[in-house]
Design a protein around this motif. Sequence first.
Motif, PDB file in Angstrom:
ATOM      1  N   LYS A   7     -12.163  -3.510   4.753  1.00  0.00           N
ATOM      2  CA  LYS A   7     -10.800  -3.475   4.747  1.00  0.00           C
ATOM      3  C   LYS A   7      -9.941  -4.564   4.659  1.00  0.00           C
ATOM      4  N   CYS A   8      -9.102  -4.901   3.763  1.00  0.00           N
ATOM      5  CA  CYS A   8      -8.230  -6.190   3.670  1.00  0.00           C
ATOM      6  C   CYS A   8      -7.422  -6.482   4.655  1.00  0.00           C
ATOM      7  N   GLY A   9      -7.489  -7.528   5.509  1.00  0.00           N
ATOM      8  CA  GLY A   9      -6.930  -7.874   6.505  1.00  0.00           C
ATOM      9  C   GLY A   9      -5.200  -8.045   6.398  1.00  0.00           C
ATOM     10  N   GLU A  10      -5.001  -8.308   5.058  1.00  0.00           N
ATOM     11  CA  GLU A  10      -3.508  -8.660   4.990  1.00  0.00           C
ATOM     12  C   GLU A  10      -2.917  -7.495   4.346  1.00  0.00           C
ATOM     13  N   ALA A  25      -9.467  -9.670  -4.394  1.00  0.00           N
ATOM     14  CA  ALA A  25      -9.108 -11.083  -3.867  1.00  0.00           C
ATOM     15  C   ALA A  25      -8.385 -11.532  -5.093  1.00  0.00           C
ATOM     16  N   HIS A  30      -5.761 -12.552  -1.918  1.00  0.00           N
ATOM     17  CA  HIS A  30      -6.233 -12.096  -0.343  1.00  0.00           C
ATOM     18  C   HIS A  30      -7.263 -12.637  -0.162  1.00  0.00           C
ATOM     19  N   SER A  31      -7.728 -13.090   1.059  1.00  0.00           N
ATOM     20  CA  SER A  31      -9.135 -13.620   1.407  1.00  0.00           C
ATOM     21  C   SER A  31      -9.733 -13.121   2.678  1.00  0.00           C
ATOM     22  N   ASN A  32      -8.885 -12.293   3.694  1.00  0.00           N
ATOM     23  CA  ASN A  32      -9.448 -11.980   4.774  1.00  0.00           C
ATOM     24  C   ASN A  32      -9.769 -10.400   4.777  1.00  0.00           C
ATOM     25  N   PHE A  33     -11.214 -10.284   4.644  1.00  0.00           N
ATOM     26  CA  PHE A  33     -11.850  -8.881   4.775  1.00  0.00           C
ATOM     27  C   PHE A  33     -12.622  -8.847   5.759  1.00  0.00           C
ATOM     28  N   VAL A  34     -12.715  -7.484   6.466  1.00  0.00           N
ATOM     29  CA  VAL A  34     -13.581  -7.389   7.584  1.00  0.00           C
ATOM     30  C   VAL A  34     -14.269  -5.880   7.078  1.00  0.00           C
ATOM     31  N   SER A  36     -15.248  -2.192   7.831  1.00  0.00           N
ATOM     32  CA  SER A  36     -14.808  -1.179   8.557  1.00  0.00           C
ATOM     33  C   SER A  36     -15.387   0.246   8.460  1.00  0.00           C
TER      34      SER A  36
END
Length: 414
Positions: A7-10, A25, A30-34, A36
């Motif tokens: 999941k893209c955190g942005e 990315a 975007h660079s913040n992925f977590v 899920s």
Amino acid sequence: MAGVSLKCGECGTLLKSVEEAQEHAENTKHSNFVESTEPVLNLVCSSCGKPCRSKTESDLHTKRTGHTEFADKTAETVKPISLEAPKPKIDDEDMEDAGGGSTDPQEEMVVPDVNEKLLAELEEMGFPKPKATRALHYTGNTSSEAAANWVVEHENDPDIDEMPMVPASKKDEASKPSLTPEEIKIKAHELREKARKKKEEEEKRMEREREKERIRVGRELLEAKRIEEENERKRIIALRKAEKEEEKRAREKILQKLAEDKAERRRKLGLPPEDPTDAKPPAAVVEEKKSLLPVKPVTKVEQMRECLRGLKQSHKDDEAKVKKAFETLLTFARNVATNPNEEKFRKIRLTNATFQERVGKLQGGIEFLEHCGFEKIENGEFLYLPKEKVDMAVLNSAGSELTNAIKNPYFGIL
């Protein structure tokens, strides 16, 4: 529950694999992925078979095609997400060009050869043999320091404690260092220079953006100040005009009262009414010279007087309410002027029923207190006069205006 998507955190986009995250990315920066546990939807159109990854995609498909029925096959395709970076695929032609031929899936896997001396040094440092072997293998047996740094950087890898395995045909080739120490130093220097230049360019770009923003904000502030000054000038002109009209009506009322008194005296003396034709001709009207001087701003005293005049005119039919409001305002001003250090006299709750009945509901009451220095705080629940902003001259002027308004029966009626 294991993660089934990234999941893209942005922006919140769900992605099926690391490859999709890398592509996302690159496209969006975007660079913040977590990880899920929410799966990527797989809604298949029953009419044309088109898969949709989200409810938004299915809604757009419905608008374009008119198809409304979708089969939810998310559970059939969902699987745990792999967080390993994708390995580049080598075509058969590339393998042939490299002289390696086609890979045999049944080829024996063996532990790669590493420098025994470096391996012993790492084991003396406290690194387990599998971890030390893996580090030397992936750093090309360059040095124990490079291997130790590699271990620190890859401490969270899932297979860090497993012995590395390579095809038997590649065993000798894998043990050879890919780069010499000199080449590694040159490469690291190039990367640092490239990162430094990129950082400098980014800082210059951000500085240009900040300068543009400062210029834009400055222009907006100047324009807002010009508009505010223009509105203030118009308000002052209108106020002066209203005062002149009020003075004119007052003079006319006084002249009418004098004429009535004169007629009453002639009647009591038994004299005939005065003939209008015998009245003296009116004096020549002297044209008022217009001043070319700029209009001075209205003083606080004039603003207070205007608030009190507006309050009395708005409730001219209820003299008792007006007098009670004036007396309440006078009490507030007197208490602060007499006891400036007492906070209870400098703080007024606007929701207080007594205050609302006497002052708060009346036009100009709260505005008069604000001219005295009170400010609204706590989302407008209180009026508060800070100790450092207590101005005795303003409070004395407020008391004089209120006293005049209470004692003068003709105040604000014209």
